[in-house]
Design a protein around this motif. Structure first.
Motif, PDB file in Angstrom:
ATOM      1  N   THR A  94      18.574  31.866  45.005  1.00  0.00           N
ATOM      2  CA  THR A  94      19.981  32.063  44.983  1.00  0.00           C
ATOM      3  C   THR A  94      20.492  33.621  44.568  1.00  0.00           C
ATOM      4  N   GLY A  95      19.143  34.116  43.755  1.00  0.00           N
ATOM      5  CA  GLY A  95      19.525  35.227  43.027  1.00  0.00           C
ATOM      6  C   GLY A  95      19.471  36.497  44.032  1.00  0.00           C
ATOM      7  N   ILE A  96      19.814  37.711  43.268  1.00  0.00           N
ATOM      8  CA  ILE A  96      19.916  39.061  44.076  1.00  0.00           C
ATOM      9  C   ILE A  96      18.412  39.349  44.388  1.00  0.00           C
ATOM     10  N   ASP A  97      17.259  38.901  43.591  1.00  0.00           N
ATOM     11  CA  ASP A  97      16.035  39.258  43.850  1.00  0.00           C
ATOM     12  C   ASP A  97      15.488  37.851  43.560  1.00  0.00           C
ATOM     13  N   SER A  98      15.110  37.083  44.557  1.00  0.00           N
ATOM     14  CA  SER A  98      14.603  35.697  44.431  1.00  0.00           C
ATOM     15  C   SER A  98      13.435  35.450  45.470  1.00  0.00           C
ATOM     16  N   ASN A  99      12.829  34.073  44.944  1.00  0.00           N
ATOM     17  CA  ASN A  99      11.872  33.715  46.098  1.00  0.00           C
ATOM     18  C   ASN A  99      12.741  32.843  47.124  1.00  0.00           C
ATOM     19  N   MET A 100      12.305  32.841  48.273  1.00  0.00           N
ATOM     20  CA  MET A 100      12.917  32.229  49.496  1.00  0.00           C
ATOM     21  C   MET A 100      12.800  30.655  49.293  1.00  0.00           C
ATOM     22  N   PHE A 101      14.151  30.114  49.539  1.00  0.00           N
ATOM     23  CA  PHE A 101      14.297  28.684  49.200  1.00  0.00           C
ATOM     24  C   PHE A 101      13.124  27.939  50.019  1.00  0.00           C
ATOM     25  N   VAL A 102      12.967  28.315  51.115  1.00  0.00           N
ATOM     26  CA  VAL A 102      11.953  27.439  51.883  1.00  0.00           C
ATOM     27  C   VAL A 102      10.596  27.577  51.499  1.00  0.00           C
ATOM     28  N   ARG A 103      10.112  28.557  50.581  1.00  0.00           N
ATOM     29  CA  ARG A 103       8.897  28.383  49.812  1.00  0.00           C
ATOM     30  C   ARG A 103       8.906  27.507  48.632  1.00  0.00           C
ATOM     31  N   ILE A 104       8.378  26.075  49.022  1.00  0.00           N
ATOM     32  CA  ILE A 104       8.569  24.878  48.309  1.00  0.00           C
ATOM     33  C   ILE A 104       7.349  24.698  47.741  1.00  0.00           C
ATOM     34  N   MET A 105       7.131  24.641  46.253  1.00  0.00           N
ATOM     35  CA  MET A 105       5.828  24.572  45.536  1.00  0.00           C
ATOM     36  C   MET A 105       5.512  23.169  45.691  1.00  0.00           C
ATOM     37  N   ALA A 106       4.104  23.146  45.846  1.00  0.00           N
ATOM     38  CA  ALA A 106       3.661  21.658  45.878  1.00  0.00           C
ATOM     39  C   ALA A 106       3.073  21.650  44.551  1.00  0.00           C
ATOM     40  N   PRO A 107       3.876  20.494  43.666  1.00  0.00           N
ATOM     41  CA  PRO A 107       2.992  20.386  42.247  1.00  0.00           C
ATOM     42  C   PRO A 107       1.736  20.124  42.292  1.00  0.00           C
ATOM     43  N   LEU A 108       1.210  19.086  43.129  1.00  0.00           N
ATOM     44  CA  LEU A 108       0.085  18.554  43.008  1.00  0.00           C
ATOM     45  C   LEU A 108      -1.220  19.520  43.280  1.00  0.00           C
ATOM     46  N   SER A 109      -1.023  20.426  44.546  1.00  0.00           N
ATOM     47  CA  SER A 109      -2.058  21.539  44.643  1.00  0.00           C
ATOM     48  C   SER A 109      -1.812  22.701  43.590  1.00  0.00           C
ATOM     49  N   GLN A 110      -0.776  23.026  43.120  1.00  0.00           N
ATOM     50  CA  GLN A 110      -0.520  23.843  41.950  1.00  0.00           C
ATOM     51  C   GLN A 110      -1.430  23.581  40.722  1.00  0.00           C
ATOM     52  N   SER A 111      -1.328  22.401  40.473  1.00  0.00           N
ATOM     53  CA  SER A 111      -1.935  21.738  39.277  1.00  0.00           C
ATOM     54  C   SER A 111      -3.613  21.690  39.475  1.00  0.00           C
ATOM     55  N   GLU A 112      -3.735  21.535  40.754  1.00  0.00           N
ATOM     56  CA  GLU A 112      -5.485  21.681  40.890  1.00  0.00           C
ATOM     57  C   GLU A 112      -6.001  23.044  40.950  1.00  0.00           C
ATOM     58  N   ARG A 143      13.704  16.873  53.199  1.00  0.00           N
ATOM     59  CA  ARG A 143      15.010  16.678  52.937  1.00  0.00           C
ATOM     60  C   ARG A 143      15.584  18.288  52.477  1.00  0.00           C
ATOM     61  N   ALA A 144      14.697  19.027  51.705  1.00  0.00           N
ATOM     62  CA  ALA A 144      15.024  20.412  51.205  1.00  0.00           C
ATOM     63  C   ALA A 144      15.326  21.326  52.460  1.00  0.00           C
ATOM     64  N   LEU A 145      14.368  21.255  53.488  1.00  0.00           N
ATOM     65  CA  LEU A 145      14.197  22.270  54.513  1.00  0.00           C
ATOM     66  C   LEU A 145      15.623  21.834  55.440  1.00  0.00           C
ATOM     67  N   ALA A 146      15.887  20.634  55.397  1.00  0.00           N
ATOM     68  CA  ALA A 146      17.250  20.077  56.346  1.00  0.00           C
ATOM     69  C   ALA A 146      18.270  20.612  55.373  1.00  0.00           C
ATOM     70  N   ALA A 147      18.489  20.677  54.013  1.00  0.00           N
ATOM     71  CA  ALA A 147      19.541  21.203  53.368  1.00  0.00           C
ATOM     72  C   ALA A 147      19.656  22.580  53.622  1.00  0.00           C
ATOM     73  N   ILE A 148      18.672  23.418  53.486  1.00  0.00           N
ATOM     74  CA  ILE A 148      18.688  24.954  53.675  1.00  0.00           C
ATOM     75  C   ILE A 148      19.145  25.155  55.150  1.00  0.00           C
ATOM     76  N   ALA A 149      18.811  24.240  56.047  1.00  0.00           N
ATOM     77  CA  ALA A 149      19.006  24.756  57.579  1.00  0.00           C
ATOM     78  C   ALA A 149      20.493  24.450  57.729  1.00  0.00           C
ATOM     79  N   SER A 150      21.306  23.350  57.136  1.00  0.00           N
ATOM     80  CA  SER A 150      22.364  23.035  57.284  1.00  0.00           C
ATOM     81  C   SER A 150      23.409  24.207  57.045  1.00  0.00           C
ATOM     82  N   ILE A 151      23.077  24.992  55.677  1.00  0.00           N
ATOM     83  CA  ILE A 151      23.957  26.051  55.517  1.00  0.00           C
ATOM     84  C   ILE A 151      23.645  27.112  56.308  1.00  0.00           C
TER      85      ILE A 151
END
Length: 465
Positions: free
Chosen positions: A387-405, A454-462
């Motif tokens: 949502t920020g003026i300089d931000s990550n794209m919402f569609v880049r969704i971190m995978a916690p399990l693979s990030q942990s590994e 669910r998150a991708l559907a939400a961003i697609a709706s707006i």
């Protein structure tokens, strides 16, 4: 006798490289003052973890001042009114302060300028940031909105001027004004004492900041890689010291700039702190308003709905069923701090896995972080949310399990989620998927695939709207 000068302290609790002290001390007696103001910030009054830090930082500064033949005067109330009244009471010739850029402090500075008695000037100085917010501009004279060009432009002015040493003494006024007792402010939690674990993690105050800088000197060369590994001590942990102004960013820059290795990566993080202040100077409501107004229609789940509220509580308690998220949230509760890589993972989980408004998470961090900084906190949450003026794209969704590994968080998880201490390395990042049953550890509150869809559907709706 020469009329005294007041030094109005806020998030600048140091004596070294402190321009307000240096200027005030040149002309005679100095009265250092801190005002606990819970009125001016309104809904942004200091959170619980920050108040714990403030108590110990003020105690440290007061002790140092006493050793110099000075005192720290404590008052409580609306800062502009309290400082103006103190100036009348003491016959002060001037009030010196460092610039602060949070919207409530800018309002307070304007109010103070209009309420000081005749013959008392208000002198503001720079020093809480590498460069004054707003001083780095584009070719057209506009403030930067995007971090990378901001970094490049600011770097042209580095290194900053050499930091000023602390004075050995301060001249005292003929009569000291009355002061509150620090203990009467009740900044420390008692029943329950949820900050019990803080003392083993932190040493608030100028001496503690100096020790952190010295300890980090051996790590900064490998910072680029190590900062992402939560299981090792690879970050500086200077953020609360910088936030409370127990050390100046110029001091930190000069201490590390010749270290070699990946020191530039660390210096860029220091500049990110400046960037956050530049953002809130342009957008004062950044902590509660989407910078990208298209997100105003985003279908966040209702945080007041009992089912959603229950999931938020599980996130806050570190009981989501995602070990890396749970470890981070428990580290936050126990220590008042969280590893930076894990902050991103935990924030992304709340926003994109649970589809909860970023402002809910920002408010929780504001209350529980010892380094809760308006500019940095708001900028980081809006970056993660997209949502920020300089931000990550919402569609880049971190995978916690693979990030942990990927970042080998096994030791980190064992430290902060003791239920998983005996889970083998090949299962600890996702024990449920590995078929390991751990008594007392919860199941995932939502599957990653389900949450992502669910998150991708939400961003697609707006976007379609």
């Amino acid at each position: 006798m020469t009329r005294p000068a007041i030094v109005w302290l806020r998030r600048d609790l140091r004596l070294a490289d402190q321009a307000a002290f240096a200027a005030a001390a040149k002309a005679g007696p100095v009265i250092p003052v801190f005002v606990l103001d819970d009125v001016t910030p309104k809904h942004r009054k200091m959170g619980g973890a920050s108040r714990w830090w403030l108590h110990h930082s003020l105690a440290s500064l007061a002790k140092t001042l006493e050793g110099m033949g000075s005192k720290l005067i404590l008052r409580r109330g609306t800062a502009a009114d309290v400082i103006a009244e103190l100036a009348r009471e003491t016959g002060a010739r001037a009030v010196h302060a460092l610039h602060h850029y949070e919207p409530w402090w800018r309002n307070a500075e304007r109010a103070l300028k209009d309420t000081l008695p005749d013959g008392c000037t208000f002198e503001r100085h720079h020093g809480n940031y590498l460069m004054p917010p707003g001083s780095i501009t584009t070719g057209s004279g506009q403030p930067y909105k995007i971090y990378t060009p901001f970094w490049r432009a600011l770097a042209l002015h580095m290194p900053p001027p050499a930091p000023l040493p602390a004075r050995a003494s301060l001249a005292a006024p003929e009569n000291w004004p009355e002061s509150d007792a620090l203990g009467d402010w009740h900044l420390l939690p008692v029943q329950p004492n949820w900050a019990e674990g803080f003392a083993s993690e932190w040493q608030p105050g100028e001496a503690g900041a100096a020790r952190r800088i010295a300890d980090f000197a051996d790590c900064v060369r490998s910072y680029q890689e190590d900062r992402n590994l939560p299981s090792i001590e690879g970050t500086s942990r200077l953020s609360p010291h910088l936030h409370f102004g127990e050390v100046s960013p110029a001091t930190v820059w000069h201490a590390q700039m010749d270290a070699g290795g990946s020191v530039e990566t660390f210096l860029k993080e220091l500049v990110w702190r400046d960037y956050g202040q530049n953002v809130i100077a342009q957008y004062p409501d950044y902590g509660r308003t989407n910078a990208r107004d298209g997100f105003d229609a985003f279908p966040w789940r209702d945080a007041d709905d009992p089912a959603v509220a229950a999931e938020i509580r599980l996130w806050q308690q570190g009981r989501t069923g995602y070990p890396i998220v749970d470890a981070g949230m428990r580290q936050l509760w126990v220590s008042g701090w969280m590893h930076n890589r894990v902050r991103m993972i935990a924030a992304s989980f709340l926003i994109k896995h649970l589809l909860v408004d970023w402002r809910v998470g920002e408010a929780w961090f504001w209350d529980t972080l010892v380094d809760a900084d308006y500019g940095s906190n708001a900028t980081n949450w809006q970056w993660t949310a997209g949502t920020g003026i300089d931000s990550n794209m919402f569609v880049r969704i971190m995978a916690p399990l693979s990030q942990s590994e990927k970042f080998d968080a096994s030791a980190y998880i064992r430290q902060w989620v003791p239920e998983l201490a005996n889970v083998p390395d090949d299962a600890i990042h996702d024990p449920h998927a590995a078929g390991v049953f751990v008594k007392g550890y919860p199941k995932k509150i939502i599957g990653h695939k389900q949450a992502r869809e669910r998150a991708l559907a939400a961003i697609a709706s707006i976007r379609s709207a």
